[in-house]
Scaffold this motif. Structure first.
Motif, PDB file in Angstrom:
ATOM      1  N   TRP A   1       0.745  -1.142   0.109  1.00 56.76           N
ATOM      2  CA  TRP A   1       0.061  -0.099  -0.051  1.00 56.76           C
ATOM      3  C   TRP A   1       1.033   1.264   0.081  1.00 56.76           C
ATOM      4  N   ARG A   2       2.007   1.208   0.753  1.00 60.34           N
ATOM      5  CA  ARG A   2       2.775   2.486   1.078  1.00 60.34           C
ATOM      6  C   ARG A   2       3.414   2.955  -0.382  1.00 60.34           C
TER       7      ARG A   2
ATOM      8  N   THR B   1       2.538   1.790  -3.353  1.00 59.39           N
ATOM      9  CA  THR B   1       1.446   2.055  -4.636  1.00 59.39           C
ATOM     10  C   THR B   1       0.694   3.497  -4.464  1.00 59.39           C
ATOM     11  N   THR B   2       0.877   4.180  -3.301  1.00 62.84           N
ATOM     12  CA  THR B   2      -0.124   5.367  -3.006  1.00 62.84           C
ATOM     13  C   THR B   2       0.802   6.565  -2.824  1.00 62.84           C
TER      14      THR B   2
END
Length: 162
Positions: A79-80, A82-83
């Motif tokens: 998540w970290r 890709t955001t």
């Protein structure tokens, strides 16, 4: 038997170590909210699975190591990677509209006409679908399409395109 934390012990741990965890986590993550999440994570681990420590130094070392490990978990999470933050996303400029293009003329219309015409012609939505997206009656969308086309025609004529 697994030891349990008393309310006083939990409060002592929070009062003693929350600033340390927040500062340490911030140095890793550079985000205040993420650092707060790490602080909660560390204390939740202690509440869910209480430990007995040999000394205050052992307790502090465990807290620090847990905070560092939690930060590393966040840093390597999918998540970290890709955001992006909203601040970073807001700095991305919109594509430039070529001078004299139909999109440039569309930008001269009031927003209520510009949006419906864009959705209808560029995104391919039907008037009924636009009505659902914008939460307006279909008759209103049809009226705005008609009036927007008329205004667009006027703009294009004044610019010498028609």
């Amino acid at each position: 038997m697994t030891p349990t934390l008393s309310r006083q012990e939990a409060e002592r741990l929070v009062n003693t170590y929350s600033d340390l965890i927040l500062r340490l986590s911030y140095t890793y993550l550079k985000e205040t909210e993420d650092a707060k999440d790490i602080c909660q994570t560390v204390f939740l681990r202690l509440l869910e699975k209480p430990r007995t420590f040999d000394s205050p130094a052992h307790e502090k070392a465990w807290i620090i190591r847990s905070a560092i490990n939690a930060c590393k978990d966040v840093l390597k999470s999918h998540w970290r990677k890709t955001t992006v933050t909203l601040d970073a996303a807001s700095r991305v400029p919109a594509p430039e509209v070529p001078e004299g293009s139909l999109l440039a003329a569309l930008d001269l219309l009031p927003p209520k006409y510009r949006v419906v015409i864009y959705l209808y012609y560029y995104e391919g939505y039907a008037a009924k679908e636009i009505a659902e997206i914008l939460g307006r009656p279909a008759a209103t969308i049809n009226t705005q399409l008609s009036r927007g086309r008329a205004r667009l025609r006027t703009v294009l004529e004044s610019e010498g395109y028609v």
